[in-house]
Motif scaffolding. Structure first.
Motif, PDB file in Angstrom:
ATOM      1  N   PHE A 106       0.779  -1.457  -0.078  1.00 26.43           N
ATOM      2  CA  PHE A 106      -0.028   0.111   0.029  1.00 26.43           C
ATOM      3  C   PHE A 106       1.156   1.417  -0.160  1.00 26.43           C
ATOM      4  CE2 PHE A 106      -2.004   3.431   3.265  1.00 26.43           C
ATOM      5  CZ  PHE A 106      -2.532   3.639   1.514  1.00 26.43           C
ATOM      6  N   VAL A 107       1.594   1.175   0.865  1.00 24.15           N
ATOM      7  CA  VAL A 107       2.688   2.385   1.215  1.00 24.15           C
ATOM      8  C   VAL A 107       4.114   3.004  -0.623  1.00 24.15           C
ATOM      9  CG1 VAL A 107       4.807   3.282   1.510  1.00 24.15           C
ATOM     10  CG2 VAL A 107       2.953   2.311   3.846  1.00 24.15           C
ATOM     11  N   ASP A 108       3.376   1.998  -0.617  1.00 22.38           N
ATOM     12  CA  ASP A 108       4.255   2.148  -2.249  1.00 22.38           C
ATOM     13  C   ASP A 108       3.551   2.279  -3.222  1.00 22.38           C
ATOM     14  OD1 ASP A 108       6.838   0.966  -1.931  1.00 22.38           O
ATOM     15  OD2 ASP A 108       6.413  -1.475  -2.198  1.00 22.38           O
ATOM     16  N   ALA A 109       2.444   2.025  -3.024  1.00 26.57           N
ATOM     17  CA  ALA A 109       1.341   2.440  -4.307  1.00 26.57           C
ATOM     18  C   ALA A 109       0.398   3.333  -4.341  1.00 26.57           C
ATOM     19  CB  ALA A 109      -0.587   2.092  -4.036  1.00 26.57           C
ATOM     20  N   LEU A 110       1.047   4.130  -2.664  1.00 19.42           N
ATOM     21  CA  LEU A 110       0.584   5.604  -2.520  1.00 19.42           C
ATOM     22  C   LEU A 110       1.352   6.529  -2.700  1.00 19.42           C
ATOM     23  CD1 LEU A 110      -1.659   7.139  -0.709  1.00 19.42           C
ATOM     24  CD2 LEU A 110       0.012   6.431   1.519  1.00 19.42           C
ATOM     25  N   ALA A 111       2.907   6.068  -2.632  1.00 18.08           N
ATOM     26  CA  ALA A 111       4.156   7.034  -3.254  1.00 18.08           C
ATOM     27  C   ALA A 111       3.916   6.969  -4.209  1.00 18.08           C
ATOM     28  CB  ALA A 111       4.798   6.170  -3.245  1.00 18.08           C
ATOM     29  N   ALA A 112       3.410   5.973  -5.201  1.00 15.51           N
ATOM     30  CA  ALA A 112       3.538   6.872  -6.907  1.00 15.51           C
ATOM     31  C   ALA A 112       1.973   7.750  -7.011  1.00 15.51           C
ATOM     32  CB  ALA A 112       2.735   5.256  -7.832  1.00 15.51           C
ATOM     33  N   MET A 113       1.306   7.769  -6.326  1.00 15.65           N
ATOM     34  CA  MET A 113       0.390   8.415  -6.557  1.00 15.65           C
ATOM     35  C   MET A 113       0.831  10.230  -6.170  1.00 15.65           C
ATOM     36  SD  MET A 113      -2.003  10.408  -4.576  1.00 15.65           S
ATOM     37  CE  MET A 113      -1.973   9.603  -2.982  1.00 15.65           C
ATOM     38  N   ILE A 114       1.539   9.810  -4.584  1.00 15.19           N
ATOM     39  CA  ILE A 114       2.207  11.147  -3.523  1.00 15.19           C
ATOM     40  C   ILE A 114       2.681  12.078  -4.964  1.00 15.19           C
ATOM     41  CG2 ILE A 114       0.940  10.515  -1.788  1.00 15.19           C
ATOM     42  CD1 ILE A 114       3.809  10.003  -0.672  1.00 15.19           C
ATOM     43  N   HIS A 115       3.840  11.127  -5.422  1.00 17.88           N
ATOM     44  CA  HIS A 115       4.738  11.793  -6.444  1.00 17.88           C
ATOM     45  C   HIS A 115       3.757  12.414  -7.621  1.00 17.88           C
ATOM     46  CE1 HIS A 115       8.186  12.356  -8.533  1.00 17.88           C
ATOM     47  NE2 HIS A 115       7.932  11.812  -8.899  1.00 17.88           N
ATOM     48  N   GLU A 116       3.211  11.835  -8.064  1.00 13.70           N
ATOM     49  CA  GLU A 116       2.930  12.271  -9.157  1.00 13.70           C
ATOM     50  C   GLU A 116       1.067  13.710  -8.592  1.00 13.70           C
ATOM     51  OE1 GLU A 116      -1.580  11.449 -11.042  1.00 13.70           O
ATOM     52  OE2 GLU A 116       0.185  10.461 -12.146  1.00 13.70           O
ATOM     53  N   GLN A 117       1.000  13.705  -7.791  1.00 11.89           N
ATOM     54  CA  GLN A 117       0.114  14.693  -6.972  1.00 11.89           C
ATOM     55  C   GLN A 117       1.546  16.211  -6.718  1.00 11.89           C
ATOM     56  OE1 GLN A 117      -2.948  14.929  -8.161  1.00 11.89           O
ATOM     57  NE2 GLN A 117      -3.035  13.155  -8.463  1.00 11.89           N
ATOM     58  N   ASP A 118       2.503  15.409  -6.828  1.00 10.32           N
ATOM     59  CA  ASP A 118       3.556  16.812  -5.183  1.00 10.32           C
ATOM     60  C   ASP A 118       2.330  17.002  -4.585  1.00 10.32           C
ATOM     61  OD1 ASP A 118       5.640  18.061  -5.267  1.00 10.32           O
ATOM     62  OD2 ASP A 118       5.210  19.476  -6.417  1.00 10.32           O
TER      63      ASP A 118
END
Length: 109
Positions: A52-64
């Motif tokens: 979950f943390v890995d998937a979350l990291a991808a999203m938050i990086h995209e959203q900055d």
């Protein structure tokens, strides 16, 4: 437009109390704690938590728009606040909260 379909924007202002209350009602698993919104997600084991943390990291990086995370064996606490809005809650926080919930639900299915 639904929160999940929106994208974070730089310079998002602090939400007024009525908007804050309305968005919290739309995301009932989130709560206001001081100057941030937070939710704790539960998992069956550490591997699932880290996935979950890995998937979350991808999203938050995209959203900055990056949250505070507290990762434990079967739990992950996610907390959002907007530093550029004076460390207050902005629309960016709710956009990312909705996207985090969608990631969680998708991984649980």
């Amino acid at each position: 437009m639904k929160l999940i379909d929106r994208h974070c924007s730089h310079g998002a202002p602090e939400l007024d109390p009525a908007a804050l209350e309305a968005h919290l009602a739309a995301l009932p698993d989130w709560r206001l704690v001081g100057n941030r919104i937070e939710r704790e997600y539960a998992f069956t084991d550490y591997h699932e938590t880290i996935g979950f943390v890995d998937a979350l990291a991808a999203m938050i990086h995209e959203q900055d728009h990056h949250p505070e995370l507290r990762v434990r064996y079967r739990h992950c606490l996610v907390a959002f606040t907007t530093h550029s809005a004076g460390n207050a809650v902005s629309m960016n926080d709710f956009i990312c909260a909705a996207k985090a919930d969608a990631i969680y639900e998708e991984r649980r299915a």
